[in-house]
Motif scaffolding. Structure first.
Motif, mmCIF file in Angstrom:
data_model
loop_
_atom_site.group_PDB
_atom_site.id
_atom_site.type_symbol
_atom_site.label_atom_id
_atom_site.label_comp_id
_atom_site.label_asym_id
_atom_site.label_seq_id
_atom_site.Cartn_x
_atom_site.Cartn_y
_atom_site.Cartn_z
ATOM 1 N N TRP A 56 0.823 -1.218 0.000
ATOM 2 C CA TRP A 56 0.000 0.000 0.000
ATOM 3 C C TRP A 56 0.855 1.266 0.000
ATOM 4 O O TRP A 56 0.472 2.277 -0.562
ATOM 5 C CB TRP A 56 -0.900 -0.028 1.221
ATOM 6 C CG TRP A 56 -1.943 1.036 1.319
ATOM 7 C CD1 TRP A 56 -1.903 2.160 2.092
ATOM 8 C CD2 TRP A 56 -3.212 1.069 0.665
ATOM 9 N NE1 TRP A 56 -3.061 2.880 1.969
ATOM 10 C CE2 TRP A 56 -3.887 2.226 1.090
ATOM 11 C CE3 TRP A 56 -3.842 0.227 -0.255
ATOM 12 C CZ2 TRP A 56 -5.161 2.570 0.638
ATOM 13 C CZ3 TRP A 56 -5.108 0.563 -0.697
ATOM 14 C CH2 TRP A 56 -5.748 1.725 -0.260
ATOM 15 N N GLU A 57 2.001 1.230 0.658
ATOM 16 C CA GLU A 57 2.828 2.428 0.831
ATOM 17 C C GLU A 57 4.206 2.224 0.221
ATOM 18 O O GLU A 57 4.745 1.121 0.206
ATOM 19 C CB GLU A 57 2.980 2.744 2.326
ATOM 20 C CG GLU A 57 1.663 3.105 3.004
ATOM 21 C CD GLU A 57 1.848 3.438 4.481
ATOM 22 O OE1 GLU A 57 2.895 3.071 5.043
ATOM 23 O OE2 GLU A 57 0.943 4.053 5.059
ATOM 24 N N LYS A 58 4.785 3.338 -0.297
ATOM 25 C CA LYS A 58 6.143 3.285 -0.816
ATOM 26 C C LYS A 58 7.129 3.198 0.342
ATOM 27 O O LYS A 58 6.959 3.824 1.381
ATOM 28 C CB LYS A 58 6.434 4.529 -1.665
ATOM 29 C CG LYS A 58 5.671 4.546 -2.987
ATOM 30 C CD LYS A 58 6.100 5.732 -3.850
ATOM 31 C CE LYS A 58 5.371 5.703 -5.187
ATOM 32 N NZ LYS A 58 5.760 6.858 -6.045
ATOM 33 N N LEU A 59 8.171 2.431 0.147
ATOM 34 C CA LEU A 59 9.161 2.216 1.195
ATOM 35 C C LEU A 59 10.398 3.066 0.938
ATOM 36 O O LEU A 59 10.739 3.344 -0.222
ATOM 37 C CB LEU A 59 9.546 0.735 1.237
ATOM 38 C CG LEU A 59 8.397 -0.218 1.575
ATOM 39 C CD1 LEU A 59 8.811 -1.653 1.331
ATOM 40 C CD2 LEU A 59 7.950 -0.031 3.012
ATOM 41 N N PRO A 60 11.098 3.492 1.989
ATOM 42 C CA PRO A 60 12.308 4.313 1.810
ATOM 43 C C PRO A 60 13.317 3.612 0.911
ATOM 44 O O PRO A 60 13.577 2.411 1.069
ATOM 45 C CB PRO A 60 12.843 4.456 3.240
ATOM 46 C CG PRO A 60 11.674 4.207 4.128
ATOM 47 C CD PRO A 60 10.797 3.234 3.400
ATOM 48 N N GLY A 61 13.876 4.372 -0.048
ATOM 49 C CA GLY A 61 14.901 3.812 -0.915
ATOM 50 C C GLY A 61 14.389 2.745 -1.861
ATOM 51 O O GLY A 61 15.167 2.006 -2.448
#
Length: 317
Positions: A56-61
């Motif tokens: 659902w959400e974009k992850l860091p890097g």
């Protein structure tokens, strides 16, 4: 009054990694909602540690959900090993009992969202061998297994396979976060107790993450439990210890013996907690408020400890 605590859900494994998912906070003492120094003051403690992943959400890097899952698992298992003098991984209810008799806290591994292993039921057997004993089917996204409380949509054929395989292995199926349609789809096929590890009463606080009375009754019918979530937005407009008690008192109207009510604090997964509750150290304050509101000691003990342990005993091998 101080009761032992069996909590069905926290996000401490992810919180220990920090915002960049590279951190290494320690479990013994930290600034999170849960650490072992505070938990160790309880007369018994069993904590289900979720490894959380989602699409659902974009992850860091732009790291993958699989990498996040592996880092969370590594973080919590590493901390259990580092603190083996006070906490031990538990695979069964008997392990939890033995740990408590020996003055040791218990850690149980759980899955919150199977994105970290591609929603693949075939991988559950390996995860069961590692120690995972509870699994949701998703988070707030629609995924190959199910719709969510945000998106709607029922259980898919792959989702049905996932439920059956989890129950075959002795992994408890957890309906928190899924859609109402998927909830009832699971109830049509379940062969074992089902839990909502961190969901409250929709009659008391009308949000989609909470359970309707009919859903709670159905969980009771399976022999499962609902674990109370301390996230303020799921508690009510005035989230405090009395509002928390309102949820327990309502469920007790539906389940007078108090056999199907438990704790699932969602600690370290909440931006805001109810007034008067700041972390694991405040479970005694909640117990005291419950007693003052007329919930007797036997019922508090069931809610705080016995009921969750009983479901684990029925389901986990």
């Amino acid at each position: 009054m101080n009761f032992p605590v069996f909590d069905l859900h926290c996000d401490t494994a992810l919180a220990m990694l920090g915002e960049d998912l590279l951190g290494a906070a320690r479990l013994r003492k930290n600034l999170l909602h849960i650490d072992l120094e505070r938990a160790g003051k309880l007369p018994g403690y069993a904590q289900c540690f979720a490894c959380f992943t989602t699409t659902w959400e974009k992850l860091p890097g732009n790291i993958s959900a699989t990498t996040v899952f592996e880092r969370e698992m590594g973080a919590i298992l590493g901390e259990i090993e580092r603190n083996s003098d006070v906490i031990s991984l538990a695979y069964s209810a008997e392990d939890v009992r033995k740990n408590m008799e020996n003055g040791i806290m218990s850690a149980i591994l759980t899955i919150e969202g199977p994105a970290g292993f591609g929603f693949d039921p075939a991988l559950l057997e390996n995860l069961h061998q590692v120690g995972f004993r509870i699994s949701t089917l998703g988070w707030n996204e629609k995924n190959p297994l199910t719709g969510s409380h945000v998106t709607g949509g029922g259980l898919t054929d792959l989702g049905r396979t996932y439920v059956r395989e989890a129950q075959r292995l002795g992994i408890i199926v957890d309906v928190s976060h899924i859609s109402d349609e998927a909830f009832w789809d699971i109830m049509d096929i379940t062969e074992k107790p089902v839990i909502a590890s961190h969901s409250n009463s929709r009659a008391v606080c009308g949000v989609s993450r909470n359970l309707t009375d009919d859903m709670f009754r159905e969980i009771c019918r399976t022999g499962g439990v609902a674990g109370f979530n301390q996230c303020a937005s799921f508690v009510g407009e005035k989230p405090d210890l009395d509002t928390v008690c309102d949820h327990f008192l309502h469920w007790l109207e539906l389940d007078p013996e108090g056999t199907h009510i438990a704790l699932g604090g969602d600690l370290d997964g909440c931006d805001e907690l109810p007034e008067g509750f700041g972390g694991v150290q405040d479970y005694p304050a909640l117990a005291e408020r419950m007693l003052r509101r007329g919930i007797d000691e036997e019922l508090v003990h069931k809610i705080f400890w016995k009921n969750a342990l009983g479901v684990m005993e029925k389901c986990c091998m």
